[in-house]
Every structure is written in C-alpha cells, then in structure tokens.
Write a protein that holds these residues in place. Sequence first.
Motif, PDB file in Angstrom:
ATOM      1  N   GLU B  54      47.236  37.515  31.494  1.00 36.26           N
ATOM      2  CA  GLU B  54      48.180  38.629  31.477  1.00 36.26           C
ATOM      3  C   GLU B  54      48.027  39.356  32.800  1.00 36.26           C
ATOM      4  O   GLU B  54      46.942  39.370  33.383  1.00 36.26           O
ATOM      5  CB  GLU B  54      47.867  39.621  30.337  1.00 36.26           C
ATOM      6  CG  GLU B  54      47.888  39.031  28.954  1.00 36.26           C
ATOM      7  CD  GLU B  54      49.281  38.857  28.408  1.00 36.26           C
ATOM      8  OE1 GLU B  54      50.248  39.293  29.079  1.00 36.26           O
ATOM      9  OE2 GLU B  54      49.410  38.255  27.322  1.00 36.26           O
ATOM     10  N   ARG B  55      49.109  39.958  33.263  1.00 37.35           N
ATOM     11  CA  ARG B  55      49.018  40.729  34.500  1.00 37.35           C
ATOM     12  C   ARG B  55      48.974  42.206  34.156  1.00 37.35           C
ATOM     13  O   ARG B  55      49.634  42.669  33.234  1.00 37.35           O
ATOM     14  CB  ARG B  55      50.227  40.431  35.386  1.00 37.35           C
ATOM     15  CG  ARG B  55      50.244  38.989  35.837  1.00 37.35           C
ATOM     16  CD  ARG B  55      51.433  38.704  36.707  1.00 37.35           C
ATOM     17  NE  ARG B  55      51.278  39.331  38.022  1.00 37.35           N
ATOM     18  CZ  ARG B  55      51.827  38.818  39.133  1.00 37.35           C
ATOM     19  NH1 ARG B  55      52.528  37.713  39.073  1.00 37.35           N
ATOM     20  NH2 ARG B  55      51.664  39.415  40.288  1.00 37.35           N
ATOM     21  N   ALA B  56      48.159  42.940  34.934  1.00 39.39           N
ATOM     22  CA  ALA B  56      48.015  44.368  34.692  1.00 39.39           C
ATOM     23  C   ALA B  56      49.315  45.085  35.001  1.00 39.39           C
ATOM     24  O   ALA B  56      50.083  44.666  35.870  1.00 39.39           O
ATOM     25  CB  ALA B  56      46.893  44.927  35.560  1.00 39.39           C
ATOM     26  N   SER B  57      49.590  46.183  34.259  1.00 43.34           N
ATOM     27  CA  SER B  57      50.729  47.025  34.603  1.00 43.34           C
ATOM     28  C   SER B  57      50.312  48.013  35.682  1.00 43.34           C
ATOM     29  O   SER B  57      51.068  48.310  36.598  1.00 43.34           O
ATOM     30  CB  SER B  57      51.240  47.786  33.377  1.00 43.34           C
ATOM     31  OG  SER B  57      51.528  46.890  32.336  1.00 43.34           O
ATOM     32  N   GLU B  58      49.091  48.558  35.528  1.00 42.90           N
ATOM     33  CA  GLU B  58      48.543  49.481  36.527  1.00 42.90           C
ATOM     34  C   GLU B  58      47.057  49.228  36.620  1.00 42.90           C
ATOM     35  O   GLU B  58      46.471  48.602  35.748  1.00 42.90           O
ATOM     36  CB  GLU B  58      48.758  50.946  36.091  1.00 42.90           C
ATOM     37  CG  GLU B  58      50.157  51.450  36.302  1.00 42.90           C
ATOM     38  CD  GLU B  58      50.410  52.695  35.454  1.00 42.90           C
ATOM     39  OE1 GLU B  58      49.483  53.523  35.322  1.00 42.90           O
ATOM     40  OE2 GLU B  58      51.523  52.803  34.904  1.00 42.90           O
ATOM     41  N   GLY B  59      46.447  49.779  37.677  1.00 44.41           N
ATOM     42  CA  GLY B  59      45.009  49.668  37.811  1.00 44.41           C
ATOM     43  C   GLY B  59      44.617  48.401  38.555  1.00 44.41           C
ATOM     44  O   GLY B  59      45.432  47.783  39.240  1.00 44.41           O
ATOM     45  N   GLU B  60      43.353  48.010  38.375  1.00 48.32           N
ATOM     46  CA  GLU B  60      42.824  46.976  39.241  1.00 48.32           C
ATOM     47  C   GLU B  60      41.687  46.227  38.552  1.00 48.32           C
ATOM     48  O   GLU B  60      40.908  46.806  37.814  1.00 48.32           O
ATOM     49  CB  GLU B  60      42.278  47.668  40.495  1.00 48.32           C
ATOM     50  CG  GLU B  60      42.072  46.765  41.672  1.00 48.32           C
ATOM     51  CD  GLU B  60      41.615  47.588  42.874  1.00 48.32           C
ATOM     52  OE1 GLU B  60      42.474  48.179  43.546  1.00 48.32           O
ATOM     53  OE2 GLU B  60      40.396  47.641  43.105  1.00 48.32           O
ATOM     54  N   ILE B  61      41.601  44.934  38.805  1.00 45.45           N
ATOM     55  CA  ILE B  61      40.437  44.152  38.393  1.00 45.45           C
ATOM     56  C   ILE B  61      39.875  43.500  39.638  1.00 45.45           C
ATOM     57  O   ILE B  61      40.629  42.880  40.403  1.00 45.45           O
ATOM     58  CB  ILE B  61      40.814  43.053  37.374  1.00 45.45           C
ATOM     59  CG1 ILE B  61      41.471  43.666  36.137  1.00 45.45           C
ATOM     60  CG2 ILE B  61      39.580  42.242  36.968  1.00 45.45           C
ATOM     61  CD1 ILE B  61      42.034  42.620  35.184  1.00 45.45           C
ATOM     62  N   ALA B  62      38.580  43.665  39.864  1.00 47.12           N
ATOM     63  CA  ALA B  62      37.960  43.011  41.009  1.00 47.12           C
ATOM     64  C   ALA B  62      36.805  42.152  40.519  1.00 47.12           C
ATOM     65  O   ALA B  62      36.022  42.575  39.661  1.00 47.12           O
ATOM     66  CB  ALA B  62      37.465  44.047  42.009  1.00 47.12           C
ATOM     67  N   VAL B  63      36.726  40.917  41.024  1.00 47.59           N
ATOM     68  CA  VAL B  63      35.590  40.050  40.731  1.00 47.59           C
ATOM     69  C   VAL B  63      34.856  39.835  42.040  1.00 47.59           C
ATOM     70  O   VAL B  63      35.491  39.471  43.048  1.00 47.59           O
ATOM     71  CB  VAL B  63      36.056  38.695  40.141  1.00 47.59           C
ATOM     72  CG1 VAL B  63      34.859  37.780  39.922  1.00 47.59           C
ATOM     73  CG2 VAL B  63      36.801  38.908  38.842  1.00 47.59           C
ATOM     74  N   ASP B  64      33.546  40.107  42.062  1.00 48.34           N
ATOM     75  CA  ASP B  64      32.778  39.969  43.311  1.00 48.34           C
ATOM     76  C   ASP B  64      33.336  40.833  44.422  1.00 48.34           C
ATOM     77  O   ASP B  64      33.318  40.440  45.588  1.00 48.34           O
ATOM     78  CB  ASP B  64      32.843  38.518  43.815  1.00 48.34           C
ATOM     79  CG  ASP B  64      31.810  37.662  43.137  1.00 48.34           C
ATOM     80  OD1 ASP B  64      31.038  38.221  42.336  1.00 48.34           O
ATOM     81  OD2 ASP B  64      31.797  36.460  43.410  1.00 48.34           O
ATOM     82  N   GLY B  65      33.910  41.963  44.073  1.00 46.13           N
ATOM     83  CA  GLY B  65      34.450  42.840  45.107  1.00 46.13           C
ATOM     84  C   GLY B  65      35.820  42.422  45.625  1.00 46.13           C
ATOM     85  O   GLY B  65      36.408  43.124  46.438  1.00 46.13           O
ATOM     86  N   THR B  66      36.323  41.294  45.155  1.00 51.39           N
ATOM     87  CA  THR B  66      37.660  40.869  45.575  1.00 51.39           C
ATOM     88  C   THR B  66      38.652  41.240  44.477  1.00 51.39           C
ATOM     89  O   THR B  66      38.435  40.913  43.312  1.00 51.39           O
ATOM     90  CB  THR B  66      37.704  39.343  45.757  1.00 51.39           C
ATOM     91  OG1 THR B  66      36.599  38.968  46.565  1.00 51.39           O
ATOM     92  CG2 THR B  66      39.015  38.907  46.401  1.00 51.39           C
ATOM     93  N   VAL B  67      39.715  41.927  44.871  1.00 53.29           N
ATOM     94  CA  VAL B  67      40.709  42.320  43.880  1.00 53.29           C
ATOM     95  C   VAL B  67      41.473  41.068  43.427  1.00 53.29           C
ATOM     96  O   VAL B  67      42.041  40.343  44.241  1.00 53.29           O
ATOM     97  CB  VAL B  67      41.689  43.358  44.458  1.00 53.29           C
ATOM     98  CG1 VAL B  67      42.779  43.679  43.435  1.00 53.29           C
ATOM     99  CG2 VAL B  67      40.944  44.619  44.850  1.00 53.29           C
ATOM    100  N   VAL B  68      41.429  40.775  42.122  1.00 52.35           N
ATOM    101  CA  VAL B  68      42.153  39.606  41.605  1.00 52.35           C
ATOM    102  C   VAL B  68      43.443  40.013  40.919  1.00 52.35           C
ATOM    103  O   VAL B  68      44.333  39.199  40.701  1.00 52.35           O
ATOM    104  CB  VAL B  68      41.285  38.780  40.629  1.00 52.35           C
ATOM    105  CG1 VAL B  68      40.129  38.127  41.363  1.00 52.35           C
ATOM    106  CG2 VAL B  68      40.797  39.626  39.473  1.00 52.35           C
TER     107      VAL B  68
END
Lengths: 594, 355
Positions: B54-68
């Motif tokens: 699923e894709r976020a509507s707002e906000g952010e997910i980062a794995v290892d400091g990289t925004v995915v």
Amino acid sequence: MARLRSSGASLRSDPTRVVGLVLLAFFGWLIVAPLFMVFADMLTTQPGDEARTQTGTGAFTDYYLTRAFSSRMSQIIFYRPLMNTLTIASVSTVLALVIGTGVAWLLVRTDLMGRAWLSIGLIIPFMLPAWTFALAWTTLFKNSTVGGQPGFVQGFGLQPPDWLAYGAVPTIVIMTINNIPFVILLVGNALRKLDSQLEEAARMLGARSGLISRRIVVPLMRPAVLSASLLMFADAIGEFSVPYVLGLPVQFETLATSLYRAIGTQQNGMAAVFAAVVMAIGVITLSIDTWMMRESRRYAIIGGKGAMARRSRLGRAQIPAVTLALTLFAVGVVLPLGTLLLSTIMHVPGRFTAENFTFAYWVGRDLPTIALRDGILLSDVFWEAAWNSVRIVGLASLAAGTLGLLVGYIVVRSPWRWLAMALRQITFFPYLVPGIAFAAAFLVLFAQPRGPIPALYGTPWILLLALVADQMPFASRAGISAMTQLGSDVEDAARMVGAGWFQRMRSIIFPIQKGALAVGVLMPFISGIKGVSLFIMLAVPSTDVLTTFSLRLVDYDYTQAANVVVLMISLIALGGTLLINRITGASLAQGLES
Amino acid sequence: MPQIDITHLTKRFGADAPAVDDVSFTVEDGSFTCILGPSGCGKSTLLRMIAGLERASEGEIAVDGTVVDGPRQGLFTPPETRGVGLVFQSYALWPHMTVEDNIAFGLKVQRMSTQARKARVAEMIETLQIGGLERRYPSQLSGGQQQRVALARTLALAPKVLLLDEPLSNLDAALRLHMRAELARLHREFGTTIVFVTHDQWEAMTLATHIAVVSEGRLQQMGTANDIYDRPAHRFVAEFIGNPQINIFEAGSAMARKLGTDMTVAWRPETVTLADVGLPARVRAVLPTGGSWIVELDLPEHRAPLLMSTNRRPDIAPGQAVTIAPPTELHLFDAGGQRHASDPISHPLEALTQP
C-alpha cells in the motif's frame, strides 16, 4: 526525477490502471461504438435513400422511424413482426416455465425413478442449436406449400396443414422445447438450495403441504423463477434461426427476420430501426431482471451448510410422473435427433423400404446432386467449413476467455471503482443485445474503413471480433467470479519476491485460474458453434463455416446433407458441454447463475 | 542497519476515517517488534505499507535511513526492491507449485543461477526442517508445514526486514508454542529485524521485544512488553492488554470517589488480594482456569464484579464475605484516556476504611 522514477517503477510492477484503461478503450471500440452507430444510422440518411428522405447522405432524418412506426406500411413492416415476436417470446416463455418448473420439482424434490439419468437427458436440448429442432420439424412436417423433397408425414400420404408445418405454432413449440432445460437448471438449482428445514418448521406448526407451497416455497422460489423467465424472454426476442427456417413459407416475420431481410435488401436505415427496437426490448427486460434481483437479495436466506432438500414420495403418482418425464425426453431429444439421423440415411424421406436406406449422404461418392458430389464426411467443403468454424470460433473464444479473466482481474483489483464498474457493465452489455442486432451493428461499423481500421467485411476478422464481443458476457462473468475467489495474497507474495506484472500473470494468476479459463473459453466456444445470427450476417463465401454451409444446403434443398452437418454441429456442442462438466466438476446450472 | 523509521504515517481509503492516522515510531535494528491491536485497527494496513503493498497518503517510511515511501517528495520504492520479506497470514502458497517450486520462485525471479538456486532451496528446507516435503503441493501439507514453507520462501531471499502477518493465529495450541520457539530461533540465526502484527496479546507478549499498540488507526503506546503492561499509557492499552481484563471504575463512580480520585481507575486482577482488613466484599463465583483461578467479587458500591486472579487455589466459596486488601497498584486515566501519573499509585488504608 524521483517522482518519475517512482511512477515508472510502479507502472512496471503494477500496471493495473493502464491495462484497465486499455481494456476499456478496446471494449468501447468493440461494443459501444457499433451500437452507437446503429442509432446514428437510424437517424441519418443512408446512401441511396436521398430521394426518399429528401436530404443529403448523412443528414438527419426521421424517415426511417416514421416509415416503421406511422406510415401506411407500418402495419406490415413493423407492427405485425413486432406482435409475432412478442407472441412467440411470451407464449414459449410461459409454456417452458410451467413445464420446466414441474419437471424441476420432480427431479429435485421427489423420488422419481431414474432421476439421475433423466436430469442429464432432459438437459440435452439446451446443448443443441435451436435450429436443429427447426430442421427436424421441417423434415417431419414439410408440406407441398414449398417445393422440393417431401416431409416424413407426407411420405405416409398425409398433408400437414400450413399452421402445423410453418409459422407461429412450430416456432413456439420449438422454442419451448429448447428453453425447458434452462428452467430445469435454474429453478432446479434454486429448489436444491432451498432448505427443507424451512418447510419442516412450517409443518411443525401444523401447515398442510398446500399452504407450505403457497406461503413458503413459492415466495422463496419467485426470484429464481422470474429471473429465468425474463432471461428466456429476452433471448426469445432476438431468436433468429427458428423463425428464419420455419417462417419463410408463410411470410411469418419477426423483428429478427425483418432485420435480416432489411440488411439483405440494402435498407440499412430500416435495419437500424429493427435492431434498435430489439435492443430496447432486451434492455428493458433485463433491467427489470436486475432490479428484481436486487429486490430479492433482501431476503436471500436460502443456503447454509445444514440445508437439505428432502424428497417427497410420489407413491401412486410415480408412473404418470415417469411417463411425463420420458415423454418430454422423447419429444425434446429422441424425436428431433432421430428424425434428423433417419433423414440422412434415406433417399426419399418417409419411405421405409430397404432400398431407400443409404449411407451415401455421410460417406458416399459420386452422388447424383450437382453441387455436392461426395458424402459430407468425404467432402472437402465440409471439412474446410468445419476447420473454419473451429478456427474462428476457437480463436474468438480463446480471446474472449483471456480477456474475460483480465477483465475479472481489473474489476477485482482496480483501485478505481468507476473503472471496475464500467468494465463490468460494458462487457455484460452484449447480453442485452441479440446476436442479429449485434451483427447488424458490426456490419454498419466495419463495412467501410474507419480511421486506422480497414474495412473488415468479407474477412474472417469481422466475424472473429463480433464473436468476441458477443461472448464477453459469459467470459467476463466467469473471469470476475474466478478472480473474486482468489485473494490478492498469492499475487502480493510473488510481488514481494520481485516478480513483475507480466511474470505474475504468466506464472501465478493464469496457471491458478486455468480451470476458470477453460470454462471461460469453452462456454463461448459452444455457444459460438451453435450460433447462427452472427455467421449468417457476417460470414461470406470465402469464410464458409458449418452454420452457413448447412443453411446453404437447406437453400439448395439438399436436406439430407444439411441434416448431416447439423448433426455434426450438435455433436460438437454436446461434446464440448460434457467436457466442461468434466473439467469443472460443476454443473451447468452453477455456470448459468454466476 | 535495517532500522525502520515511521513518521506521521497516514493512510486514507476514500473519504472514510483514515485507516492509519498519523502514526510515528521506530523499529530498532535487530528487534522483534509487534504491532498489536484489535481487528480493524489498521495494523495490517500499517504492515502492508511497510511492505510496499500500500502507498502512504501522508508521512514517511524510511528503511536504513533511505526513504522508501514519501508521498510529499514523490518517493516510492516498490515492494520488490525494498529488501523486505512478508509472510502472509494465509501463507498465500501458490497452490499449483510444489514446495520446492514455491521456495525457488523468488530466486528464479532474481535470476539466480540454477546451481546456486538449488543450494539455497536445500539450505532453506534444512533450516526450516521441511525435508521430505519438496515434491508435495501446498494442499497436501498441514498448517504448520505450510507456514514453514511460506517462511522458507520469504527467507530464501534473505530480506533485511521480515514482516509477519498474524504468524501464530492459524496454528493449533501445541504448534503455536513450537513455532514461537522456532521464530525466536530464526530471529537469532538470521539476525534480521522482524515486524509482525497480531490481535493476540499472548502472541505479542511472548514473541516481541517491542510492542506498538494500535487502535483506530492511531499508535497508543510503544514499548517493551513489560512497559506497556506495567505502565499503560492509555486507558485503551490497559483494557486491551491483560487477561482477565483489567477492572475499571469510571470517573465519578462511587468506587472511584471512595478511592479518592476524580479520574478513571484501573486495577489489575492479579494485584487484587484478600486480607484481614480492607474493602468488604462478597464472593460471587470462583472460576478455575487450569493452574490459576479467577474470583468474581461483589462490591457494595459497584455493579460489575471485581475480578481477582490468583495462582493459588482460593480457599473461599461463593456467597462468603471477604475483605480485599487496599490496592497498591492503581492506574489513573483522565477523561481523554491518557495516563495520569507515571507510576501506579497506592492508597492509604484510611481512605478506604472511612465509611
């Protein structure tokens, strides 16, 4: 840049939207555009009609509508065919309903002897092309109104009257016989799902069986019964082959045959009017059905794991009941197929003497007929037509089945609800449009080059496309129901390991759905092989198929040869249906209901 | 280092209330983190967003400091390149492929050489102890075997992060204990960061090093199992976690007033004990639960029974009058459900013995 990259990546891994839009555009062109053109033709002056409408080609005119609805000719060219159509459709629907419901009850809810065999045997007429019965009827009852070989009854020295040989009566009888299995399937399935506990509860409260039928069974069955009758009626409105074979000698016209005649005499504007009227009746009937199905869903209590259909004991009614069922089998299967088979092995119909029997029409050489020197099975023309039929219908069914599964995929997975809705509706739309009207629409659209599309008339392509469009309702329904049952997990799991969209389709979705795909291909194949209207309108001698071949043989009065071809078509249709049952293990009734 | 940073993450489906609503937390590298909440709370959506399904509507997910996934920057890494593995609740094994083919599929997609692939499949089969099942189809496997195959299929690609959807809920009781140990072993062996979602507090408590409690799309509390049990940050957390359920005296009720507070009071059943002096009560029922007992006590000021749980067979009978020891560990929540004081409060005996 990042945005571009992200949308590019998502296009590759999840092109659901793109595929959906492409499908929508394709079906818009294949289904909506032809129907739109019919309405345009109805309202604009057609080439050659300038003097009649007193306008230029392509200008707006109400000439065709006026001519059909309110001219001196209206009674003959429009209202009489309309009344004939409505009469045969409604009478045959009611008769099939009454007989079919009774038989369904006998098969599902009683201890009728031999019910396992009967429930297969009584379904057979549904798998046969309707005009098989029409040809059998003429073989039996043909009289001297029409020249050529005599009928069986004539062979016994009797002269069947015109009303028995041609026109409304035989058309109604045949359409009834052809539709009874449909009622048995739909109503029988509903009866099977009706929980006996509902009836037992009423019995515990002291209700007698009459009251239980009236207050419990009938109300619960009403949606299924009404739905079956509306579907039959809509189908009967567009029925072409039976009145075409049986109506001609007595000038018995229906809307479908009028439409065919109008096309044959270059009256495209009038043809468009007939097509539009047939479509309108179909749309109205099926909207009523859709509306009623929605209503009935509110009390859809039928089902449940514990549901059990108990059987009543027939007792002394056993003998009459079995007799009734066997009679129906005799009239619906043995008599027509037997007549056809018998006719193909006799030189002169109805003369039962040893020297009159021959296998020449099947496997003979050097026949005395001019255009056909060999028995059908030895004739190149037959095998070419058979190969054309199988090739064109097979390719169309394969395309329809694949597209149907893709439609199912998009309908279930599309993030846009409107796209899912639009695809579902458009692909179902041809169901509302009888084949003959659809074929007319295709002629209108593809007779001349339009944009990048060359004129397709005279090529197998127009037939192929029309078959695909015509079969999309079955195919897309099969696809949607199959995809609805498959969770997105299996695909997501493939996605997590990096499989792209095409790979997921190829390695996951299609292999899992191969059973559903087989049904989505075979159902259209059988109905395509049986069909007449698309072929008779769109096939040309260069693309001879079994249907047109046999109808041409009828025109030449080569009755025996024509009947051989018809029997071969029946054999293919019958075999295909049994194959579906074998593959899916599901009954035909379930396929019809989905 | 596979650390997952989730900041102000929101997911909306249509015009309805957001399924995930402004959630922020960090999944530590190498942790075994659980997202816990009742069904329909948005936890599965949260997991699917981390997976990239699923894709976020707002906000952010980062794995290892990289925004995915960062809709504001227009960044989105599709699931296949995120280096994240997901085991589905239904296992989602492909029914038309054998066990071997199921495990090998991802490796094939990654274009691993046949030789390396075979070795890797064999390795996974050995690790998950499913030898002998290679040629079977999923329908011929038991639930536990299916789960091992699903795990093998996911772990074969050596994901940096392993996501599990309700990993134990489809298994029977004996198998659950076994798989629990198994998952703990895999966590140790592979050293991956594991995130799983569940509605089952037992599953969460026993497996996870960190628990994020979610309700109605919002993160209610993030902490270790002991943290959220001992110091629930929100009334919802207190009520959701703990079996039997925590005793609640609503703000303004007779019992709450008697305990000397105008807030809502929560009292864990296992901290309820009997004593010679204290609150007078009457025994309504004694319910053995196998190894422990739940006692329902009637308080004069309170309609619902006060639950007491004990590991020692209580020597009391229904109808008997008893006295409850003054509470030593009470949790207080304000009208908005927020925790009032950081430590459980205790109450002086006098407050209770006053008429």
